[in-house]
Design a protein around this motif. Structure first.
Motif, short mmCIF file in Angstrom:
data_model
loop_
_atom_site.label_atom_id
_atom_site.label_comp_id
_atom_site.label_asym_id
_atom_site.label_seq_id
_atom_site.Cartn_x
_atom_site.Cartn_y
_atom_site.Cartn_z
N GLY A 192 -41.62 14.21 37.25
CA GLY A 192 -43.27 14.30 37.66
C GLY A 192 -43.61 14.44 36.35
O GLY A 192 -42.67 13.12 35.38
N LYS A 193 -44.79 14.94 35.80
CA LYS A 193 -44.79 15.55 34.28
C LYS A 193 -45.48 16.19 34.72
O LYS A 193 -45.34 17.26 35.16
CB LYS A 193 -46.84 14.69 34.61
CG LYS A 193 -46.71 12.99 34.65
CD LYS A 193 -48.16 12.54 33.98
CE LYS A 193 -48.26 10.91 34.96
NZ LYS A 193 -47.07 10.12 34.17
N ILE A 194 -45.86 17.40 33.18
CA ILE A 194 -45.35 18.27 32.65
C ILE A 194 -46.87 18.18 31.96
O ILE A 194 -46.49 17.35 30.75
CB ILE A 194 -44.22 18.83 32.08
CG1 ILE A 194 -43.10 18.77 32.90
CG2 ILE A 194 -44.42 21.07 31.07
CD1 ILE A 194 -41.75 19.46 32.13
N PHE A 240 -39.82 26.41 40.10
CA PHE A 240 -39.96 24.95 41.42
C PHE A 240 -39.12 25.85 42.93
O PHE A 240 -38.00 24.93 42.07
CB PHE A 240 -40.65 24.22 41.09
CG PHE A 240 -40.34 23.08 42.17
CD1 PHE A 240 -42.07 22.73 43.34
CD2 PHE A 240 -39.57 21.54 42.17
CE1 PHE A 240 -41.56 22.10 43.85
CE2 PHE A 240 -39.66 21.56 43.78
CZ PHE A 240 -41.04 21.31 44.49
N ASN A 241 -39.60 25.56 43.87
CA ASN A 241 -38.48 26.26 44.60
C ASN A 241 -37.85 24.54 45.27
O ASN A 241 -38.61 23.54 46.04
CB ASN A 241 -38.95 26.67 45.84
CG ASN A 241 -38.86 27.99 45.62
OD1 ASN A 241 -37.65 29.00 44.22
ND2 ASN A 241 -39.92 28.72 45.50
N HIS A 252 -42.49 16.43 41.62
CA HIS A 252 -43.46 17.79 41.60
C HIS A 252 -44.15 17.50 40.07
O HIS A 252 -43.51 17.44 38.73
CB HIS A 252 -42.42 18.47 41.73
CG HIS A 252 -42.83 20.09 41.54
ND1 HIS A 252 -44.36 20.90 42.45
CD2 HIS A 252 -43.48 21.34 40.00
CE1 HIS A 252 -44.32 22.15 41.32
NE2 HIS A 252 -43.93 22.04 40.63
N ASN A 253 -45.25 17.52 39.64
CA ASN A 253 -46.11 17.64 38.74
C ASN A 253 -45.83 19.59 37.68
O ASN A 253 -46.62 20.21 38.38
CB ASN A 253 -47.67 17.46 38.66
CG ASN A 253 -47.36 15.63 38.79
OD1 ASN A 253 -46.14 15.11 38.28
ND2 ASN A 253 -48.78 15.62 39.58
N PHE A 254 -45.39 19.92 37.24
CA PHE A 254 -45.42 21.47 36.44
C PHE A 254 -46.62 21.96 35.27
O PHE A 254 -46.69 20.71 34.84
CB PHE A 254 -44.23 22.13 35.31
CG PHE A 254 -43.02 22.07 36.11
CD1 PHE A 254 -42.74 23.14 36.87
CD2 PHE A 254 -42.28 20.76 36.44
CE1 PHE A 254 -41.38 23.22 38.08
CE2 PHE A 254 -41.24 20.96 36.98
CZ PHE A 254 -40.53 22.56 37.35
N VAL A 255 -47.53 22.42 35.65
CA VAL A 255 -48.47 22.47 35.30
C VAL A 255 -48.47 24.20 34.85
O VAL A 255 -47.79 24.99 35.38
CB VAL A 255 -49.75 23.02 35.39
CG1 VAL A 255 -51.24 23.56 35.63
CG2 VAL A 255 -50.41 21.30 36.71
#
Length: 858
Positions: free
Chosen positions: A34-36, A89-90, A101-104
């Motif tokens: 994903g992206k951060i 993130f689980n 999953h993109n982390f913000v």
């Protein structure tokens, strides 16, 4: 028979199922990608993603994209970036699936403990820093051994470059950069294992992927973990002065600190502290450092160096580090990003080295066999032969778009530039004769396959050797063309021929000399070689075999100032040579020679300068004749032998060969020369020796100390002709400096020539490398550095010379900071006192000019 048949049936029916059950979990591994970004959607480059409770993880690329491979199971995946709050993130992985999953990340919410404000109160950061300084030595030494996996991605990119540089196009058929100069200049990624124990280090490189070069080897020396627990943080190597750590023992003298707040992360309080140098032009960082409570360890940091920090070439350098807890009171490096920019002569270059550390093992036994040899960097045999598909599964940092494009484009480009047609066209282009090159550096022609090359000396402006046209009072104007032929017999085996002819228009002497030698280089140990050669002919030589007088400068001083320091004699010469370099710091050579020496006299008084200065001095220096046993036509049979050793070498083992890295030890050299009487009318009868010790010593923030110390003399001086005397490397040139650390800047060329039984010689230079000069206006803005030193010679009350000097070096601009100016004061046994200014070129490290003996005096 029946049992065998049943077993075979079992294999056919059930073995595939059994094999599937026994497959390693990596086959069933899933991918989290994903992206951060931050809350505004801005990408967070090189953010860290790792599995909670471990130090296993990956880093995002420069665009904030990440990709983590994990086996089946339940995980808590943590995303972390300096200055931002951790996000968890689980993750549940059941098989070979891809989960996006993109982390913000939100900016770290900081709190400030309530304090009583007084007018004299210091910022709360100071108490935290004092605690960190008190624990500095503990954290520095707590890791007694370390083993870790390393991934490194190094890239050099251009943001802008001129269309032409020094008359040459910066872009060509290869199209590496676009029309405005943007492009990837270099890209490489590597996998390795790093071992450290005590003062021993070793890196084993398992795989390399270099863009456009399938056999490329990337970086044999990985960027080391920059340890801010060291007082002196050395980033640029041993020659660098280094920079002061924000938690060094002296840090409070150099930095101001501001506590910007604190936050709690996994039950641990972390303090955010802004770091600022107290004064400009000090070797200090600026930025942010995070310190954990109670154990006062570095949690993470983002610190920068700028021009005012004392960098010459690099404009800015940023160090970004993140540490993770491994066990009680021990934090280990997880990631390190080095990012720097260079803006030079229209080139705008950025470079980065992103290093990810996994599977760290601290204070666990490391097999003695790892450090059994002196190899500090080693490649696996197949390191640069692994298929590129390997990297799709083993790359912890996704490629950025331009990097992915670069790998593809350069693979296609490689086929073009490696074609015989392209290589031959570039060779023909390089072989074109160009007047500027002919004047400054001579001309070189390269044959097909680069098996043969021929080069000439320069016509008028070369500074390191005779030009094609020269002037002196013995020959008048003279032509002195030189030709070098180099033939590659096989890989590492060369035949080299050198020839020189010379004609003096005033004395009408024609001279010609040549040499032929063979060099064989060990294919598996590139520093190891041996050479054998012969030389013969007749030519003119300076009395001092070190050639202290530059012919081009003598031409200038004679024609414009009526000063001729070039003193020459003619010599018939027949010489053989055998030498060996073992590649481990040990070298030796032996050189037997038979010579017939012929004195020469001045034959012209010509000069552009018309004033009456009493004419030119004799070609035979009076002091030289006084100290020689005799001088006239004579024959000499000579044998010279030398052995040199620099202990402590370490090595890099590449897949197919080994290379020496160098050593921190001094170099010890012993030379012995014997004049043998009675052989073919030889009258020479002497035994001359010299022992020297040379080194360049880094004193970190205090600068560098370079030295060259020697003792020598004559064990026997029955018959010592003028060219065989011990002679100082003097200097009488108008302004220019002779080679440092082997010469005397104001010693007359032949006044101290002698045949004394014992003499001592010392050359010392202390380069402050910015110390003190960063306190002096103008000097600090220009980044000019102070230096001090002295040269001394003593062979008795009639033969002594001493000089002291103070100077400024690092004069120039960015890459070209090699100029130096010295004020010199001398005292000696002939002239008493002398002083003046010397201008010269100062190169890093020891600057003696001891060349290969087969390259001789012509």
């Amino acid at each position: 028979m029946r049992f065998n048949c049943l077993f075979a049936m079992f294999q056919l029916k059930y073995l595939p199922i059994l094999a599937l059950l026994l497959l390693p979990s990596c086959v069933l591994a899933g991918i989290l990608k994903g992206k951060i970004t931050d809350e505004k959607g801005e990408r967070l480059p090189f953010a860290t993603v790792y599995i909670e409770g471990t130090t296993t993880g990956v880093n995002a690329n420069g665009n904030g994209d990440y990709e983590l491979t994990v086996g089946p199971g339940l995980y808590k995946v943590i995303c972390q970036y300096v200055g931002y709050k951790q996000t968890i993130f689980n993750l549940s992985v059941t098989g070979p699936e891809t989960i996006t999953h993109n982390f913000v990340l939100s900016a770290q919410h900081l709190s400030i403990s309530e304090v009583v404000i007084r007018s004299d109160a210091e910022d709360g950061a100071y108490e935290i820093i004092r605690n960190a300084i008190a624990r500095r030595d503990f954290h520095l030494n707590q890791v007694r051994s370390l083993q870790t996996d390393i991934y490194l991605k190094g890239s050099i990119k251009s943001r802008k470059m001129p269309k032409k540089f020094m008359g040459q196009k910066t872009t060509d058929e290869t199209d590496i950069v676009d029309s405005v100069g943007r492009g990837v200049l270099f890209l490489s990624e590597e996998d390795a294992t790093y071992y450290a124990q005590g003062d021993k280090r070793k890196t084993v490189i398992h795989s390399v992927h270099e863009s456009g070069n399938p056999g490329g080897l990337g970086f044999s020396r990985f960027p080391k973990v920059i340890t801010f627990y060291e007082n002196d943080v050395n980033i640029f190597g041993r020659e660098s002065r280094g920079f002061i750590s924000p938690v060094s023992d002296q840090a409070l003298t150099y930095y101001t600190y501001k506590l910007e707040g604190q936050f709690v992360e996994q039950g641990e309080t972390v303090y955010k502290i802004k770091v600022t140098p107290k004064r400009a032009y000090e070797p200090c960082f600026s930025g942010t450092i995070y310190i954990t409570d109670k154990d006062w360890a570095i949690h993470s940091l983002k610190l920068a160096l700028v021009k005012q920090s004392g960098m010459d070439i690099v404009d800015t350098l940023v160090v970004d580090q993140l540490f993770l807890p491994l066990e009680q009171d021990i934090r280990v490096i997880k990631s390190q990003v080095l990012y720097f920019t260079v803006n030079l002569l229209g080139f705008d270059i950025t470079a980065s080295g992103v290093t990810v550390y996994n599977n760290q093992k601290v204070n666990q036994p490391i097999a003695d066999s790892v450090f059994a040899d002196r190899v500090t960097n080693a490649y696996d045999k197949t390191a640069n032969k692994i298929d590129t598909s390997y990297w799709k599964d083993h790359r912890p940092i996704p490629l950025e778009q331009d990097e992915s494009k670069d790998f593809t484009a350069k693979d296609s480009l490689r086929l073009k530039i490696s074609s015989l047609g392209f290589i031959d066209s570039m060779r023909r282009k390089g072989n074109k004769l160009k007047l500027p090159g002919l004047l400054i550096s001579g001309y070189t022609w390269v044959g097909p396959g680069k098996t043969n090359s021929i080069s000439t000396n320069s016509v008028l402006l070369g500074l390191s050797a005779d030009n094609l046209v020269n002037f002196n009072t013995v020959e008048g104007f003279n032509l002195a063309p030189k030709l070098t032929w180099r033939h590659m017999i096989d890989t590492g085996k060369y035949l080299v021929g050198e020839s020189a002819v010379r004609y003096g228009f005033s004395n009408r002497h024609f001279n010609a000399i040549g040499r032929l030698y063979y060099i064989a280089q060990d294919r598996t140990f590139l520093n190891r070689n041996w050479a054998v050669g012969i030389e013969g002919g007749k030519y003119v030589f300076q009395y001092n075999p070190d050639d202290p007088v530059l012919p081009w400068f003598n031409t200038y001083s004679a024609l414009f100032y009526r000063i001729n320091d070039l003193k020459l004699y003619e010599r018939y010469d027949a010489t053989a040579y055998l030498g060996r370099n073992y590649g481990n710091g040990l070298t030796w050579y032996i050189k037997p020679s038979y010579q017939q020496r012929l004195p020469l006299q001045n034959t012209t008084t010509y000069s552009f300068f018309k004033g009456d200065l009493g004419g030119y001095k004799s070609n035979e220096p009076v002091y030289l004749l006084e100290n020689a046993t005799a001088w006239g036509k004579n024959d000499a049979a000579l044998v010279t032998a030398s052995v040199s050793y620099k202990p402590g070498f370490t090595y890099t083992q590449f897949p197919d060969y080994k290379v020496a890295n160098g050593s921190r030890w001094p170099r010890f050299t012993l030379t012995y020369e014997k004049g043998i009487p009675g052989i073919l009318n030889s009258v020479s009868d002497f035994d001359k020796w010299r022992f020297s010790v040379q080194d360049a010593v880094s004193m970190k923030l205090l600068g560098n100390l370079d030295y060259n110390l020697a003792v020598g003399g004559f064990l026997n001086s029955t018959y010592v002709s003028a060219p065989d005397l011990m002679q100082l490397f003097g200097n009488r040139g108008i302004g220019y400096a002779s080679p440092y650390l082997m010469s005397f800047q104001f010693a007359q060329f032949y006044e101290f020539s002698n045949k004394q039984p014992v003499y001592g010689e010392a050359h010392l230079e202390y380069h402050l490398r910015g110390l003190l000069s960063n306190k002096i206006p103008l000097l600090r803005q220009a980044r000019y550095y102070l230096l001090f030193g002295g040269n001394a010679f003593y062979a008795g009350n009639n033969y002594y010379y001493t000089e002291a000097f103070a100077g400024i070096d690092n004069i120039g601009y960015k890459l070209a900071r090699v100029l130096r100016i010295d004020f010199v004061q001398s005292w000696d046994s002939y002239r008493g006192r002398n002083s003046g200014i010397r201008f010269g070129i100062n190169l890093p490290g020891l600057t003696t000019v001891q060349g290969h003996p087969m390259h001789g005096e012509w």
